[in-house]
Design an enzyme around this catalytic site. Structure first.
Site: not given
Length: 821
Positions: A672, A745, A779
């Site tokens: 991330s 995601d 994610h």
């Protein structure tokens, strides 16, 4: 044909030929299908998960819940509707992903007698919730065609199906009523209309229009996109509230069907606080920001008081809050007293006002003017009620300083002056005094314990040597604390529940580097302890792995740290290929930025997509290396690149100095915002041989209304957005970069397109990169096939480009290499 036109066509043909040649040369055949991770990773991924423990309110019984570690990718591939920020399973009207329960066990305390709770094989259930009196528990079982409500006997350790037809698509599907005899549920309406069918041809274009009002919005995902989406959202999210008798399953409908964002029963068991979503919906915002009406209902479903009609929350300033009542709740120690917060600054943090928020209170029957409980100079953050009606804790937050203030207030006497208890940095882990211990009341509400005028505080006990959790008393008159218990240095032991009002006896959770977490009963007087669980080590193969907390400094004097992990077969003096894994965080000052955020006294265990599996392949890992970005919230990112580079280089230099790391074989990885860091480090330095970037965002112009803690917009700080975007410097990424992203995601800002575009940019500029898109993954990565393939990709990449790489001289980084600020 003119000569100029001929040159133009020949130039086009040459460029096309180069592009095609480049495509042939750089798009090498890739392996088909999912790959298996090398041994022993597959075996470790098959180990049992650490169980979750849930104590009943009386602390004389508990439930032990063990979930499946990694589901098959087939589970993720099940039907899903992505509507208004939700992911709904259309076949059972529940959430798209619910973990399989492998084992649910009831255990009495303190004798430790266990009884397995029988469930249908392969059941997917939600974590059980105890009734307020602790005599029953309930959970949802998500079947193929419907979601079922199950209830268990908290004394016998049995469970049974109570009813089906639960609507678990949105909000809280069920909750115990304060009397412990009824459960308030969201159910599928009996008169539900037919499922909307998509039109073969569109009825017209999809049109959106702005009317000149400032309405910044983050880059949300899974949003509504068409009238058909709106109809599907209405169909699946609409519920009928119902009260279900736990003895026989008798069901009483409550009110008319609606789309309920929140539902809360009052302590008197006679009122409900509900918020219902209303049209018009938005194609730019999730359901949490849709218009809503907030009402108090009686148990017949009649609205007896309307607290607010809130419009679409599209005009919230960046860093601001919604206008109108928010944080609405019941006062736990009163039969039916409504409490809520309202902004006094229009929800805009840029306005200069003496007070930002006020807290209001109104008792049943909800007539007359509400009482102002308190005002806050800064933004309201939390209100912690206590078991004493005259004691509550009010916390406010000053964003510009990242600062917390906690006040002692008397809800019984709102005009009485508040007393300041704590005035501390929200980021000061060393100075953290802890949080109040809570206990459940007989009505199910949780409140802070107060014993003889003192609170009980529990905290992490962070220090330069790691964490040593503690239990303190805090006197509300003298404002002095006294330490009752603190974990020893050899283990990480935290207090989870008190068994005696004076804390003479309490339950702790204890783990150490060599022993998994288990629960104990401790007696304060003689410091004796009694084990109440004996969970075995699920991965004894990892016990040889060594870890150490390492501290060092950045050139500007900022203290930094990482946890050093070494393979089980490491020999002193051996220099290893090394992975630095990190995530940048913002701080106001160097003192808090340099505080140790990790600890070496916890159980060594990892699962799923953890980068620590590289230890089984001969790599050293510098884990959770601190990468602080220091400065005022509005200016910290002005020197983002300089600070992450300086911190990363300091970590690598320390590992080299220790004789652990081979300076020519160092990689960097992150997830991330950590992936964003990785791409920037490869673009602007030659410290690392390769990078692993998972689920990141690399072009900040695609998140124009702010990202992470950056609240300036692209148009307010275009140079910063461009300078921080590694996409803009893809031509300088000359180290091999492995990009991994979940195809589904749903995290705000990290669209899969971010990885796809960076891959294209690196490839187009002649760089070395590989893009891996994991089907059905979000994610984070869940499926067994995805996780094994991820490890295979990572190890193949690092072995090729780091472990077995040639050893050219390291290029020294100088600040002049950076783009100008």
């Amino acid at each position: 044909m003119s000569a100029l036109h001929g040159k133009w066509l020949r130039w086009q043909a040459a460029v096309l030929g180069l592009l095609l040649a480049g495509k042939v040369a750089t798009s090498a055949p890739v392996e088909d299908g999912y790959q298996k991770a090398p041994a022993p990773i597959g075996e470790l991924l098959s180990a049992p998960t650490q169980p979750s423990v849930n104590f009943n309110p009386a602390r004389d019984a508990m439930l032990i819940y063990r979930a499946e570690r990694l589901p098959p990718v087939a589970d993720l591939a099940e039907p899903v509707l992505r509507l208004a920020g939700l992911r709904i399973n259309p076949t059972n009207n529940g959430p798209h992903r619910v973990a399989r329960c492998l084992q649910l066990t009831w255990q009495s305390l303190p004798d430790g007698k266990e009884k397995p709770i029988v469930l249908p094989t392969g059941s997917r259930i939600t974590p059980p919730i105890w009734s307020p009196d602790g005599k029953q528990f309930a959970f949802l079982r998500c079947g193929l065609r419907e979601v079922e409500l199950w209830v268990g006997d908290g004394r016998r350790g049995t469970a049974r199906r109570l009813r089906g037809g639960i609507n678990a698509a949105m909000g809280e599907p069920f909750q115990w009523m304060p009397n412990s005899q009824m459960i308030l549920c969201q159910t599928i309406p009996t008169n539900r209309p037919k499922l909307p069918t998509p039109q073969r041809l569109p009825s017209g274009p999809v049109v959106q229009e702005s009317t000149g009002k400032v309405a910044p919005a983050r880059t949300f995902q899974d949003l509504l996109e068409s009238p058909h989406d709106e109809a599907l959202f209405d169909y699946h999210a609409t519920s009928q509230l119902a009260l279900v008798d736990t003895k026989n399953g008798d069901t009483k409908p409550v009110g008319a069907p609606g789309i309920f964002a929140t539902i809360d029963a009052a302590p008197d068991c006679r009122h409900l606080l509900v918020s219902r979503l209303q049209r018009p919906y938005s194609y730019l915002l999730p359901a949490t920001m849709f218009p809503r009406v907030v009402e108090v209902w009686n148990l017949n479903g009649h609205a007896v008081f309307t607290l607010a009609n809130l419009p679409l929350a599209e005009e919230i300033p960046i860093g601001g809050v919604r206008i109108g009542p928010r944080n609405y709740q019941w006062r736990p120690t009163s039969p039916a007293t409504l409490v809520w917060v309202e902004a006094l600054d229009g929800g805009d943090p840029r306005r200069r006002v003496p007070n930002r928020d006020r807290i209001l209170m109104l008792e049943a029957p909800f007539v007359g003017k509400p009482v102002e409980l308190a005002t806050t100079e800064h933004r309201f953050q939390a209100l912690t009620w206590s078991e004493r009606p005259d004691v509550a804790l009010l916390r406010e937050y000053q964003a510009s300083r990242r600062w917390n203030r906690t006040w002692l207030i008397n809800p019984n006497a709102p005009t009485e002056s508040a007393r300041l208890l704590w005035d501390v940095s929200a980021q000061d882990r060393y100075g953290d005094l802890g949080l109040p211990m809570l206990r459940p009341l007989t009505n199910g509400f949780r409140v802070a314990r107060v014993h003889e005028g003192s609170l009980f505080l529990v905290g992490a006990g962070a220090s330069p040597d790691g964490e040593r959790p503690f239990l303190d008393t805090f006197n509300l008159v003298s404002l002095r604390s006294e330490r009752l218990f603190q974990s020893d240095e050899a283990a990480h032991e935290s207090v989870v529940a008190l068994l005696k009002p004076d804390a003479a006896q309490f339950i702790t959770r204890r783990e150490s580097p060599m022993r998994p977490a288990n629960y104990l009963i401790r007696k304060l007087a003689d410091n004796t302890r009694q084990a109440i669980t004996e969970f075995p080590d699920p991965t004894p193969q990892l016990r040889g792995i060594r870890k150490q907390l390492v501290t060092y400094q950045r050139p500007d004097g900022v203290p930094l740290s990482f946890t050093l992990y070494l393979p089980a077969d490491y020999q002193p003096g051996q220099r290893l290929p090394t992975l630095l894994w990190a995530y940048p965080r913002e701080y106001n000052d160097a003192d808090t930025a340099g505080q140790v955020t990790t600890t070496a006294n916890r159980f060594t265990s990892y699962s799923g997509a953890s980068h620590l599996f590289l230890l089984t392949q001969g790599y050293a890992v510098l884990d959770n290396a601190t990468i602080p970005v220091i400065g005022e919230p509005k200016k910290a990112n002005d020197t983002f690149l300089e600070q992450i580079i300086s911190s990363a280089k300091a970590a690598v230099d320390k590992a080299i100095e220790m004789g652990i790391t081979d300076p020519n074989r160092v990689a960097v990885g992150g997830h991330s915002y950590g992936a964003f860091m990785v791409a920037n480090l490869l673009a602007h330095t030659d410290i690392f041989k390769a990078g692993i970037a998972r689920s990141g965002a690399y072009n900040r112009t695609l998140t124009p209304f702010g990202f992470q803690n950056e609240n300036r917009t692209l148009w307010e700080a275009p140079e910063i957005y461009s300078r921080m975007s590694p996409f803009m410097f893809a031509h300088r990424i000359n180290e091999p970069l492995l990009l991994v992203h979940g195809e589904a995601d749903n995290n705000a800002g990290t669209f899969p397109m971010q990885s796809e575009r960076l891959y294209q940019a690196v490839k187009g500029n002649g760089g070395t990169a590989r893009l891996v898109l994991l089907p059905y993954e979000s994610h984070s990565y869940e499926a067994r096939e995805s996780v094994e393939h991820l490890h295979w990709e990572t190890i193949q990449w690092l072995d090729k480009h780091v472990k077995r790489a040639p050893e050219p001289p390291i290029t020294t980084f100088t600040p002049s290499d950076l783009p100008p600020p």
